[in-house]
Scaffold this motif. Structure first.
Motif, PDB file in Angstrom:
ATOM      1  N   VAL A  69      30.738 -19.536 -22.969  1.00  0.00           N
ATOM      2  CA  VAL A  69      30.794 -18.347 -22.110  1.00  0.00           C
ATOM      3  C   VAL A  69      31.856 -17.377 -22.618  1.00  0.00           C
ATOM      4  O   VAL A  69      31.612 -16.170 -22.762  1.00  0.00           O
ATOM      5  CB  VAL A  69      31.090 -18.756 -20.649  1.00  0.00           C
ATOM      6  CG1 VAL A  69      31.460 -17.532 -19.816  1.00  0.00           C
ATOM      7  CG2 VAL A  69      29.874 -19.445 -20.040  1.00  0.00           C
ATOM      8  N   GLU A  70      33.046 -17.904 -22.924  1.00  0.00           N
ATOM      9  CA  GLU A  70      34.121 -17.045 -23.408  1.00  0.00           C
ATOM     10  C   GLU A  70      33.812 -16.507 -24.797  1.00  0.00           C
ATOM     11  O   GLU A  70      34.208 -15.387 -25.141  1.00  0.00           O
ATOM     12  CB  GLU A  70      35.439 -17.821 -23.388  1.00  0.00           C
ATOM     13  CG  GLU A  70      35.935 -18.064 -21.973  1.00  0.00           C
ATOM     14  CD  GLU A  70      37.146 -18.957 -21.901  1.00  0.00           C
ATOM     15  OE1 GLU A  70      38.186 -18.524 -21.363  1.00  0.00           O
ATOM     16  OE2 GLU A  70      37.066 -20.102 -22.378  1.00  0.00           O
ATOM     17  N   GLY A  71      33.099 -17.289 -25.600  1.00  0.00           N
ATOM     18  CA  GLY A  71      32.659 -16.784 -26.900  1.00  0.00           C
ATOM     19  C   GLY A  71      31.683 -15.629 -26.743  1.00  0.00           C
ATOM     20  O   GLY A  71      31.733 -14.652 -27.502  1.00  0.00           O
ATOM     21  N   LEU A  72      30.807 -15.728 -25.747  1.00  0.00           N
ATOM     22  CA  LEU A  72      29.860 -14.647 -25.474  1.00  0.00           C
ATOM     23  C   LEU A  72      30.590 -13.394 -25.012  1.00  0.00           C
ATOM     24  O   LEU A  72      30.271 -12.272 -25.433  1.00  0.00           O
ATOM     25  CB  LEU A  72      28.860 -15.106 -24.408  1.00  0.00           C
ATOM     26  CG  LEU A  72      27.744 -14.133 -24.025  1.00  0.00           C
ATOM     27  CD1 LEU A  72      26.915 -13.752 -25.245  1.00  0.00           C
ATOM     28  CD2 LEU A  72      26.854 -14.739 -22.948  1.00  0.00           C
ATOM     29  N   ALA A  73      31.609 -13.570 -24.159  1.00  0.00           N
ATOM     30  CA  ALA A  73      32.412 -12.425 -23.716  1.00  0.00           C
ATOM     31  C   ALA A  73      33.132 -11.781 -24.892  1.00  0.00           C
ATOM     32  O   ALA A  73      33.187 -10.549 -25.013  1.00  0.00           O
ATOM     33  CB  ALA A  73      33.418 -12.869 -22.665  1.00  0.00           C
ATOM     34  N   ASP A  74      33.666 -12.611 -25.789  1.00  0.00           N
ATOM     35  CA  ASP A  74      34.344 -12.077 -26.977  1.00  0.00           C
ATOM     36  C   ASP A  74      33.364 -11.344 -27.881  1.00  0.00           C
ATOM     37  O   ASP A  74      33.721 -10.343 -28.509  1.00  0.00           O
ATOM     38  CB  ASP A  74      35.018 -13.210 -27.761  1.00  0.00           C
ATOM     39  CG  ASP A  74      36.207 -13.803 -27.017  1.00  0.00           C
ATOM     40  OD1 ASP A  74      36.668 -13.168 -26.054  1.00  0.00           O
ATOM     41  OD2 ASP A  74      36.662 -14.899 -27.406  1.00  0.00           O
ATOM     42  N   LEU A  75      32.131 -11.845 -27.952  1.00  0.00           N
ATOM     43  CA  LEU A  75      31.113 -11.185 -28.779  1.00  0.00           C
ATOM     44  C   LEU A  75      30.798  -9.797 -28.230  1.00  0.00           C
ATOM     45  O   LEU A  75      30.652  -8.829 -28.988  1.00  0.00           O
ATOM     46  CB  LEU A  75      29.850 -12.048 -28.820  1.00  0.00           C
ATOM     47  CG  LEU A  75      28.716 -11.585 -29.739  1.00  0.00           C
ATOM     48  CD1 LEU A  75      29.182 -11.552 -31.192  1.00  0.00           C
ATOM     49  CD2 LEU A  75      27.496 -12.487 -29.596  1.00  0.00           C
ATOM     50  N   ILE A  76      30.709  -9.690 -26.917  1.00  0.00           N
ATOM     51  CA  ILE A  76      30.433  -8.400 -26.282  1.00  0.00           C
ATOM     52  C   ILE A  76      31.559  -7.409 -26.549  1.00  0.00           C
ATOM     53  O   ILE A  76      31.337  -6.223 -26.796  1.00  0.00           O
ATOM     54  CB  ILE A  76      30.224  -8.581 -24.761  1.00  0.00           C
ATOM     55  CG1 ILE A  76      28.942  -9.379 -24.491  1.00  0.00           C
ATOM     56  CG2 ILE A  76      30.172  -7.233 -24.045  1.00  0.00           C
ATOM     57  CD1 ILE A  76      28.767  -9.794 -23.049  1.00  0.00           C
ATOM     58  N   HIS A  77      32.807  -7.907 -26.534  1.00  0.00           N
ATOM     59  CA  HIS A  77      33.972  -7.033 -26.686  1.00  0.00           C
ATOM     60  C   HIS A  77      34.454  -6.927 -28.134  1.00  0.00           C
ATOM     61  O   HIS A  77      35.440  -6.222 -28.388  1.00  0.00           O
ATOM     62  CB  HIS A  77      35.125  -7.539 -25.815  1.00  0.00           C
ATOM     63  CG  HIS A  77      34.849  -7.483 -24.340  1.00  0.00           C
ATOM     64  ND1 HIS A  77      34.703  -6.296 -23.656  1.00  0.00           N
ATOM     65  CD2 HIS A  77      34.666  -8.458 -23.417  1.00  0.00           C
ATOM     66  CE1 HIS A  77      34.460  -6.543 -22.380  1.00  0.00           C
ATOM     67  NE2 HIS A  77      34.435  -7.853 -22.209  1.00  0.00           N
ATOM     68  N   SER A  78      33.801  -7.605 -29.065  1.00  0.00           N
ATOM     69  CA  SER A  78      34.268  -7.585 -30.457  1.00  0.00           C
ATOM     70  C   SER A  78      34.164  -6.177 -31.044  1.00  0.00           C
ATOM     71  O   SER A  78      33.207  -5.447 -30.793  1.00  0.00           O
ATOM     72  CB  SER A  78      33.459  -8.568 -31.309  1.00  0.00           C
ATOM     73  OG  SER A  78      32.087  -8.224 -31.326  1.00  0.00           O
ATOM     74  N   GLU A  79      35.174  -5.805 -31.833  1.00  0.00           N
ATOM     75  CA  GLU A  79      35.230  -4.475 -32.427  1.00  0.00           C
ATOM     76  C   GLU A  79      35.242  -4.512 -33.949  1.00  0.00           C
ATOM     77  O   GLU A  79      35.053  -3.482 -34.585  1.00  0.00           O
ATOM     78  CB  GLU A  79      36.479  -3.739 -31.922  1.00  0.00           C
ATOM     79  CG  GLU A  79      36.470  -3.497 -30.419  1.00  0.00           C
ATOM     80  CD  GLU A  79      37.714  -2.762 -29.935  1.00  0.00           C
ATOM     81  OE1 GLU A  79      38.635  -2.565 -30.757  1.00  0.00           O
ATOM     82  OE2 GLU A  79      37.757  -2.377 -28.757  1.00  0.00           O
ATOM     83  N   THR A  80      35.507  -5.666 -34.536  1.00  0.00           N
ATOM     84  CA  THR A  80      35.540  -5.766 -35.991  1.00  0.00           C
ATOM     85  C   THR A  80      34.596  -6.868 -36.461  1.00  0.00           C
ATOM     86  O   THR A  80      34.161  -7.714 -35.660  1.00  0.00           O
ATOM     87  CB  THR A  80      36.966  -6.075 -36.494  1.00  0.00           C
ATOM     88  OG1 THR A  80      37.289  -7.431 -36.162  1.00  0.00           O
ATOM     89  CG2 THR A  80      37.990  -5.133 -35.877  1.00  0.00           C
ATOM     90  N   GLU A  81      34.308  -6.883 -37.740  1.00  0.00           N
ATOM     91  CA  GLU A  81      33.366  -7.854 -38.288  1.00  0.00           C
ATOM     92  C   GLU A  81      33.888  -9.279 -38.171  1.00  0.00           C
ATOM     93  O   GLU A  81      33.148 -10.200 -37.823  1.00  0.00           O
ATOM     94  CB  GLU A  81      33.086  -7.512 -39.764  1.00  0.00           C
ATOM     95  CG  GLU A  81      32.143  -8.483 -40.477  1.00  0.00           C
ATOM     96  CD  GLU A  81      30.748  -8.523 -39.880  1.00  0.00           C
ATOM     97  OE1 GLU A  81      29.981  -9.436 -40.237  1.00  0.00           O
ATOM     98  OE2 GLU A  81      30.413  -7.655 -39.044  1.00  0.00           O
ATOM     99  N   ALA A  82      35.174  -9.486 -38.457  1.00  0.00           N
ATOM    100  CA  ALA A  82      35.737 -10.831 -38.365  1.00  0.00           C
ATOM    101  C   ALA A  82      35.732 -11.328 -36.918  1.00  0.00           C
ATOM    102  O   ALA A  82      35.481 -12.508 -36.651  1.00  0.00           O
ATOM    103  CB  ALA A  82      37.153 -10.852 -38.931  1.00  0.00           C
ATOM    104  N   GLN A  83      35.993 -10.437 -35.971  1.00  0.00           N
ATOM    105  CA  GLN A  83      35.929 -10.809 -34.556  1.00  0.00           C
ATOM    106  C   GLN A  83      34.509 -11.209 -34.181  1.00  0.00           C
ATOM    107  O   GLN A  83      34.303 -12.174 -33.440  1.00  0.00           O
ATOM    108  CB  GLN A  83      36.390  -9.645 -33.677  1.00  0.00           C
ATOM    109  CG  GLN A  83      37.896  -9.436 -33.639  1.00  0.00           C
ATOM    110  CD  GLN A  83      38.286  -8.268 -32.751  1.00  0.00           C
ATOM    111  OE1 GLN A  83      37.600  -7.238 -32.719  1.00  0.00           O
ATOM    112  NE2 GLN A  83      39.394  -8.398 -32.036  1.00  0.00           N
TER     113      GLN A  83
END
Length: 502
Positions: free
Chosen positions: A152-166
């Protein structure tokens, strides 16, 4: 038979104890716009819950029988006015084979504000349906056993990711790389707990080996070693997720603000010939080769000043340094040249230490910080002097006032290499800790395991039932990470950052 019955009861108790939470909202059906707000070509409206099929038939036709996971072009009608709202695609996902695990569907309509408003109004007119809250679709997927908390937290991070490595790191986590690692440790601890429970209950009644505790201790020591290796990651995952906090420090007028403006390619900070222009912390986020960096321009550091505002700025700069992941120590290239030896060599470590002392900073206090020396104002050097500086290993050189293309490119390459070294490369083979709460729970898990092992040291005869509780506490620490135990307070924090419709 009595022993078998007791053992069965014990395992039934464990199975119930370790089962996931039931979904308390399973009797309601939710809907929301799942695509971006504003005018666009196509918008997606998602529905999930037991009355999803009824909603489909209400908006299309009472006789409509959708086929699972097939897209059909249909007209959508308002349930009260019977007017056509729009014509678009509809997809039906019967549970449990859906994102939430419930009956779900998606309406793909034209992205005008009027169409979206009409579709949401139509769904709101259907009895048993209500608008979804923030992150409620994902929360239902969690309660339905489709995702654990790390995913779930990985999905949230994916939504908020701003860079390729993120993006890469978040994608790996949302795909279950961390989940599989922690679940493996959880199952291992469950097995150890079960063996210990059996030893407590039946050691005197049944033929159970006396060395079960010794074998248990050996397995737990191996597990502790694995968890410690996982913790010893230099916070790479957390830095990549949150951004590498980079403090730009140095003496007054060495070009710190000019450096920030050059990096950001815009005038973020005021630059003047006067020393002490920067007083407050000025922050700006930048993407370097896929790695997020949060630059913090600080007040120039010096030992003596009578300006009360500048003193406050220096105090804030010191605080910023303590919270930084990386420190860029900006120095005047002319000052650096004075420390060159006859053989054109320089001990950067010695110069950095002397320079930090000049700035009234304790080099030993920054021993755990990554410090990188940057020589600015190389445009004021002669060609021969610039050549000498360029030969110094691990030194970044540039001119913020007159940035030459080659110098800037060389600096960027060196800085990107430094970021890659700090953050590493996300990989499925070595998943990294991305949240502080994972680290806290894993450290507590090790503490409980060490207490258990210490109580079972040679010549110590502890109360086995009490010691077993330490093992169960260690297990709870892992389960709090993945969400296998009640953790409503954690859920509130996680889902508050989700957008409506996800």
């Amino acid at each position: 038979m009595k022993s078998v019955y007791k053992l069965s009861r014990r395992f039934i108790h464990l199975q119930r104890y370790y089962s996931s939470l039931a979904n308390s909202n399973a009797d309601t059906t939710i809907y929301s716009l799942s695509s971006g707000h504003g005018k666009c070509g196509v918008s997606v409206i998602r529905v999930s819950g037991p009355r999803t099929k009824h909603a489909l038939q209400t908006l299309i036709s009472p006789k409509y029988e959708p086929k699972a996971r097939h897209a059909y072009l249909k007209s959508f009608y308002h349930p009260q006015t019977k007017e056509v709202i729009d014509k678009g695609l509809v997809l039906w996902f019967p549970g449990p084979y859906s994102f939430t695990g419930e009956d779900s569907c998606e309406f793909q309509v034209h992205g005008s504000l009027a169409v979206i408003a009409a579709m949401l109004d139509a769904l709101g007119r259907i009895p048993g349906l209500r608008p979804a809250g923030a992150g409620e679709f994902t929360k239902r997927a969690f309660y339905g056993g489709k995702l654990d908390l790390t995913e779930v937290e990985g999905l949230a991070d994916l939504i908020h990711s701003e860079t390729e490595a993120q993006r890469k790191q978040a994608m790996l986590q949302s795909s279950g790389t961390l989940s599989r690692l922690y679940d493996n440790w959880r199952k291992h601890l469950i097995s150890c707990a079960a063996h210990l429970e059996a030893y407590i209950d039946f050691a005197e009644e049944e033929n159970i080996e006396d060395d079960v505790v010794q074998k248990l201790n050996k397995e737990l020591r191996l597990l502790i070693s694995e968890i410690r290796d996982h913790l010893n990651d230099q916070r790479q995952g957390e830095m990549l997720r949150n951004g590498v906090r980079t403090a730009i420090i140095g003496a007054p007028n060495v070009g710190k603000s000019s450096f920030l403006n050059m990096i950001c390619q815009r005038e973020v900070a005021i630059v003047t010939p006067m020393a002490g222009t920067t007083r407050d912390i000025i922050e700006s986020m930048h993407n370097f080769g896929g790695y997020p960096v949060i630059f913090s321009d600080t007040a120039g550091l010096r030992k003596q000043t009578q300006d009360a505002v500048e003193l406050k700025g220096i105090s804030k700069a010191r605080e910023c340094i303590q919270n930084a992941d990386l420190i860029l120590l900006i120095a005047d290239a002319r000052d650096l040249m004075k420390h060159l030896k006859v053989d054109n060599q320089i001990m950067l470590f010695d110069y950095e230490k002397a320079y930090l002392q000049q700035l009234d900073l304790d080099a030993d206090a920054l021993a755990d910080k990554r410090v990188k020396l940057v020589a600015n104002k190389i445009d004021l050097l002669t060609t021969l002097e610039r050549k000498k500086l360029s030969q110094i290993e691990n030194l970044l050189c540039l001119s913020c006032k007159e940035p030459a293309t080659d110098d800037v490119q060389q600096f960027l390459q060196g800085f990107e290499g430094l970021l890659q070294e700090l953050c590493g490369q996300p990989s499925a083979e070595n998943p990294r800790i991305t949240h502080a709460r994972y680290r806290q729970q894993l450290e507590r898990c090790i503490e409980y395991l060490n207490i258990f092992l210490n109580e079972y040291a040679p010549d110590i005869f502890p109360d086995t039932a009490i010691s077993a509780q330490k093992l169960r506490n260690a297990l709870k620490c892992i389960e709090r990470i993945t969400g296998h135990v009640s953790c409503d307070d954690i859920l509130d924090v996680i889902f508050k950052d989700f957008c409506i419709g996800k």
